[in-house]
Design an enzyme around this catalytic site. Structure first.
Site, short mmCIF file in Angstrom:
data_model
loop_
_atom_site.label_atom_id
_atom_site.label_comp_id
_atom_site.label_asym_id
_atom_site.label_seq_id
_atom_site.Cartn_x
_atom_site.Cartn_y
_atom_site.Cartn_z
N HIS A 53 2.43 -1.80 -3.74
CA HIS A 53 1.20 -0.59 -3.58
C HIS A 53 0.98 -0.28 -4.80
CE1 HIS A 53 -1.03 2.01 -1.20
NE2 HIS A 53 -0.35 3.02 -1.71
N SER A 61 -5.54 3.42 -2.94
CA SER A 61 -5.01 3.89 -1.82
C SER A 61 -5.71 5.14 -0.80
CB SER A 61 -3.72 4.72 -2.27
OG SER A 61 -2.84 4.77 -0.84
N ASP A 72 2.80 -5.00 -0.23
CA ASP A 72 2.31 -3.62 -0.21
C ASP A 72 3.11 -3.24 1.26
OD1 ASP A 72 1.31 -1.05 0.35
OD2 ASP A 72 -0.54 -1.74 -0.89
#
Length: 247
Positions: free
Chosen positions: A227, A101, A197
Protein backbone atom coordinates in the site's frame (compact mmCIF):
# COMPACT_ATOMS: atom_id res chain seq x y z
CA UNK A 1 12.68 21.64 5.74
CA UNK A 2 10.87 24.85 4.81
CA UNK A 3 7.96 26.11 6.86
CA UNK A 4 4.49 25.69 5.34
CA UNK A 5 2.15 28.48 4.41
CA UNK A 6 -1.41 28.47 5.67
CA UNK A 7 -4.81 28.90 4.08
CA UNK A 8 -7.82 29.96 6.14
CA UNK A 9 -10.95 28.32 4.73
CA UNK A 10 -14.55 29.47 4.80
CA UNK A 11 -15.26 26.69 7.30
CA UNK A 12 -12.74 28.16 9.73
CA UNK A 13 -10.02 25.60 9.14
CA UNK A 14 -6.33 26.41 8.80
CA UNK A 15 -4.72 24.30 6.09
CA UNK A 16 -0.94 23.93 5.85
CA UNK A 17 0.47 23.79 2.34
CA UNK A 18 3.55 24.02 0.16
CA UNK A 19 3.21 25.45 -3.34
CA UNK A 20 5.92 25.49 -6.00
CA UNK A 21 5.66 27.86 -8.94
CA UNK A 22 6.15 26.74 -12.52
CA UNK A 23 4.45 25.83 -15.75
CA UNK A 24 1.17 23.96 -15.93
CA UNK A 25 -0.78 21.87 -15.75
CA UNK A 26 -0.22 22.23 -12.02
CA UNK A 27 0.25 18.93 -10.19
CA UNK A 28 -1.87 18.63 -7.03
CA UNK A 29 -1.10 15.82 -4.61
CA UNK A 30 -3.92 14.48 -2.40
CA UNK A 31 -2.69 12.29 0.43
CA UNK A 32 -4.27 9.35 2.16
CA UNK A 33 -6.14 8.87 5.40
CA UNK A 34 -3.99 9.93 8.38
CA UNK A 35 -1.11 10.67 6.00
CA UNK A 36 0.43 14.09 5.58
CA UNK A 37 2.13 16.18 2.94
CA UNK A 38 5.60 15.19 4.18
CA UNK A 39 5.24 11.63 2.85
CA UNK A 40 7.65 10.02 0.42
CA UNK A 41 5.37 10.24 -2.62
CA UNK A 42 4.47 13.90 -2.08
CA UNK A 43 8.08 14.97 -1.61
CA UNK A 44 9.28 12.89 -4.55
CA UNK A 45 6.73 14.50 -6.85
CA UNK A 46 7.58 17.96 -5.53
CA UNK A 47 11.27 17.40 -6.34
CA UNK A 48 10.34 16.06 -9.77
CA UNK A 49 8.06 19.03 -10.46
CA UNK A 50 10.74 21.50 -9.40
CA UNK A 51 13.28 19.82 -11.69
CA UNK A 52 10.80 19.95 -14.56
CA UNK A 53 9.75 23.55 -13.92
CA UNK A 54 6.22 22.36 -13.16
CA UNK A 55 3.83 23.99 -10.72
CA UNK A 56 3.04 21.78 -7.73
CA UNK A 57 0.82 21.84 -4.63
CA UNK A 58 0.72 19.59 -1.58
CA UNK A 59 -1.32 20.27 1.55
CA UNK A 60 -2.65 18.70 4.73
CA UNK A 61 -6.36 18.11 5.20
CA UNK A 62 -7.81 19.36 8.47
CA UNK A 63 -6.97 16.98 11.31
CA UNK A 64 -3.88 15.84 9.41
CA UNK A 65 -0.25 16.88 9.59
CA UNK A 66 0.29 20.56 10.31
CA UNK A 67 -3.27 21.71 9.62
CA UNK A 68 -5.77 22.61 12.32
CA UNK A 69 -8.38 20.24 13.69
CA UNK A 70 -8.65 16.80 15.24
CA UNK A 71 -8.65 13.74 13.00
CA UNK A 72 -11.49 11.98 14.84
CA UNK A 73 -13.77 14.98 14.21
CA UNK A 74 -13.22 14.91 10.45
CA UNK A 75 -14.99 13.15 7.59
CA UNK A 76 -14.90 12.62 3.84
CA UNK A 77 -17.01 15.77 3.33
CA UNK A 78 -14.72 17.89 5.50
CA UNK A 79 -11.67 16.76 3.55
CA UNK A 80 -13.50 17.32 0.28
CA UNK A 81 -14.25 20.88 1.42
CA UNK A 82 -10.56 21.28 2.25
CA UNK A 83 -9.57 20.03 -1.21
CA UNK A 84 -11.97 22.38 -2.96
CA UNK A 85 -10.76 25.31 -0.84
CA UNK A 86 -7.11 24.58 -1.60
CA UNK A 87 -7.72 24.15 -5.31
CA UNK A 88 -9.87 27.26 -5.61
CA UNK A 89 -7.53 29.49 -3.61
CA UNK A 90 -4.09 28.17 -4.55
CA UNK A 91 -4.31 26.98 -8.16
CA UNK A 92 -5.34 28.26 -11.53
CA UNK A 93 -5.79 26.71 -14.93
CA UNK A 94 -5.73 22.99 -15.71
CA UNK A 95 -4.62 20.48 -13.09
CA UNK A 96 -3.07 17.05 -12.97
CA UNK A 97 -4.43 15.50 -9.79
CA UNK A 98 -2.57 12.70 -8.02
CA UNK A 99 -4.58 10.92 -5.32
CA UNK A 100 -3.17 8.27 -2.98
CA UNK A 101 -5.50 5.87 -1.14
CA UNK A 102 -8.23 8.02 0.45
CA UNK A 103 -6.77 10.80 -1.68
CA UNK A 104 -7.90 8.77 -4.68
CA UNK A 105 -11.49 9.06 -3.44
CA UNK A 106 -10.91 12.77 -2.87
CA UNK A 107 -9.50 13.09 -6.40
CA UNK A 108 -12.65 11.49 -7.83
CA UNK A 109 -14.85 13.84 -5.79
CA UNK A 110 -12.81 16.79 -7.04
CA UNK A 111 -13.11 15.60 -10.62
CA UNK A 112 -16.87 15.23 -10.19
CA UNK A 113 -17.13 18.73 -8.70
CA UNK A 114 -15.00 20.56 -11.29
CA UNK A 115 -14.28 18.32 -14.29
CA UNK A 116 -13.34 21.26 -16.49
CA UNK A 117 -10.30 21.98 -14.29
CA UNK A 118 -8.84 18.48 -14.43
CA UNK A 119 -6.50 17.75 -17.33
CA UNK A 120 -5.40 14.34 -16.04
CA UNK A 121 -5.75 12.05 -13.05
CA UNK A 122 -3.36 9.57 -11.42
CA UNK A 123 -4.53 7.33 -8.60
CA UNK A 124 -2.30 5.25 -6.34
CA UNK A 125 -4.13 2.46 -4.52
CA UNK A 126 -7.31 4.51 -4.76
CA UNK A 127 -9.84 3.74 -2.04
CA UNK A 128 -13.22 5.05 -3.24
CA UNK A 129 -16.19 4.35 -0.95
CA UNK A 130 -13.97 2.58 1.62
CA UNK A 131 -16.05 3.72 4.59
CA UNK A 132 -19.00 1.75 3.21
CA UNK A 133 -17.41 -1.09 1.23
CA UNK A 134 -14.43 -1.58 3.53
CA UNK A 135 -15.27 -0.47 7.05
CA UNK A 136 -19.05 -0.92 7.32
CA UNK A 137 -19.24 -4.02 5.15
CA UNK A 138 -16.54 -5.68 7.23
CA UNK A 139 -17.86 -4.73 10.66
CA UNK A 140 -19.29 -7.32 12.98
CA UNK A 141 -22.74 -6.79 14.44
CA UNK A 142 -21.06 -5.66 17.67
CA UNK A 143 -18.94 -3.09 15.85
CA UNK A 144 -21.95 -1.77 13.95
CA UNK A 145 -23.81 -1.43 17.26
CA UNK A 146 -20.89 0.56 18.68
CA UNK A 147 -20.96 2.96 15.71
CA UNK A 148 -24.76 3.33 15.86
CA UNK A 149 -24.46 4.16 19.55
CA UNK A 150 -22.02 6.96 18.69
CA UNK A 151 -18.93 5.18 19.96
CA UNK A 152 -15.70 4.81 17.98
CA UNK A 153 -14.27 1.59 16.58
CA UNK A 154 -10.53 1.03 16.21
CA UNK A 155 -9.25 -1.05 13.31
CA UNK A 156 -5.68 -2.37 13.10
CA UNK A 157 -3.49 -1.28 10.20
CA UNK A 158 -0.50 -2.97 8.61
CA UNK A 159 0.94 0.46 7.84
CA UNK A 160 0.40 2.72 10.86
CA UNK A 161 -1.36 3.04 14.21
CA UNK A 162 -4.97 1.79 14.34
CA UNK A 163 -7.60 3.66 12.34
CA UNK A 164 -10.28 5.28 14.48
CA UNK A 165 -13.67 4.98 12.79
CA UNK A 166 -16.45 7.30 13.92
CA UNK A 167 -20.17 7.40 13.28
CA UNK A 168 -19.69 10.70 11.45
CA UNK A 169 -17.16 9.12 9.09
CA UNK A 170 -19.48 6.23 8.25
CA UNK A 171 -22.60 8.34 7.78
CA UNK A 172 -20.80 11.05 5.86
CA UNK A 173 -19.03 8.57 3.63
CA UNK A 174 -22.41 7.14 2.65
CA UNK A 175 -23.38 10.56 1.28
CA UNK A 176 -20.25 10.84 -0.87
CA UNK A 177 -20.04 7.47 -2.61
CA UNK A 178 -18.71 7.55 -6.18
CA UNK A 179 -19.24 3.95 -7.32
CA UNK A 180 -23.05 3.95 -7.08
CA UNK A 181 -23.85 6.51 -9.78
CA UNK A 182 -22.33 7.28 -13.18
CA UNK A 183 -18.77 8.61 -12.87
CA UNK A 184 -17.53 10.39 -15.96
CA UNK A 185 -13.81 11.22 -16.06
CA UNK A 186 -13.39 13.14 -19.35
CA UNK A 187 -9.59 13.14 -19.31
CA UNK A 188 -6.72 10.62 -19.22
CA UNK A 189 -6.62 8.46 -16.08
CA UNK A 190 -3.80 6.24 -14.87
CA UNK A 191 -4.46 3.90 -11.95
CA UNK A 192 -1.58 2.28 -10.06
CA UNK A 193 -2.17 -0.66 -7.71
CA UNK A 194 0.08 -3.10 -5.88
CA UNK A 195 -0.90 -6.75 -5.71
CA UNK A 196 0.45 -7.10 -2.14
CA UNK A 197 -1.65 -4.18 -0.84
CA UNK A 198 -3.49 -5.30 2.31
CA UNK A 199 -5.39 -2.00 2.70
CA UNK A 200 -6.89 -1.68 -0.80
CA UNK A 201 -7.57 -4.75 -2.91
CA UNK A 202 -6.97 -5.30 -6.59
CA UNK A 203 -10.72 -5.92 -6.79
CA UNK A 204 -11.34 -2.32 -5.72
CA UNK A 205 -9.09 -1.04 -8.51
CA UNK A 206 -10.85 -3.23 -11.07
CA UNK A 207 -14.26 -2.09 -9.82
CA UNK A 208 -13.29 1.55 -10.35
CA UNK A 209 -11.86 0.79 -13.79
CA UNK A 210 -15.06 -0.96 -14.83
CA UNK A 211 -17.39 1.63 -13.29
CA UNK A 212 -15.97 4.93 -14.55
CA UNK A 213 -16.12 6.23 -18.10
CA UNK A 214 -13.06 7.88 -19.61
CA UNK A 215 -11.57 8.36 -23.08
CA UNK A 216 -8.25 6.93 -21.85
CA UNK A 217 -8.25 5.00 -18.57
CA UNK A 218 -5.63 2.38 -17.72
CA UNK A 219 -4.86 0.25 -14.67
CA UNK A 220 -1.31 -0.87 -13.94
CA UNK A 221 -0.89 -3.73 -11.45
CA UNK A 222 2.52 -3.98 -9.81
CA UNK A 223 3.34 -7.45 -8.50
CA UNK A 224 4.31 -7.55 -4.80
CA UNK A 225 3.98 -3.77 -4.29
CA UNK A 226 2.23 -2.90 -1.03
CA UNK A 227 0.00 0.00 0.00
CA UNK A 228 2.89 2.38 0.56
CA UNK A 229 3.84 2.18 -3.14
CA UNK A 230 6.96 4.17 -2.28
CA UNK A 231 10.04 2.21 -3.30
CA UNK A 232 12.19 3.50 -6.14
CA UNK A 233 10.41 1.46 -8.80
CA UNK A 234 6.96 2.58 -7.67
CA UNK A 235 8.00 6.24 -7.43
CA UNK A 236 9.29 6.11 -10.99
CA UNK A 237 5.99 4.59 -12.11
CA UNK A 238 4.11 7.47 -10.48
CA UNK A 239 6.39 9.95 -12.24
CA UNK A 240 5.78 8.31 -15.61
CA UNK A 241 2.03 8.23 -15.02
CA UNK A 242 2.01 11.97 -14.27
CA UNK A 243 4.01 12.61 -17.42
CA UNK A 244 1.65 10.39 -19.41
CA UNK A 245 -1.52 12.28 -18.44
CA UNK A 246 0.20 15.66 -18.82
CA UNK A 247 0.85 15.34 -22.57
Amino acid sequence: MSEPQYLETAQGRRLAYHRTGGEGPMVVFLGGLKSDMEGTKALYLEDWARAQGRAFLRFDYSGHGQSSGVFEEGSIADWHEDTLAAVEALTEGPLVVVGSSMGGWQALLLARAMPARVAGLVTIAAAPDFTEDGYWAGFSDAQKAEIEAGRNVELPSDYMEPYVVTRKMIEDGLRHLVLRAPLDLPFPVRMLQGTADTAVSVATAVALLEHATSPDMRLLLVKDADHRFSDDTCLQLIERAVEDVST
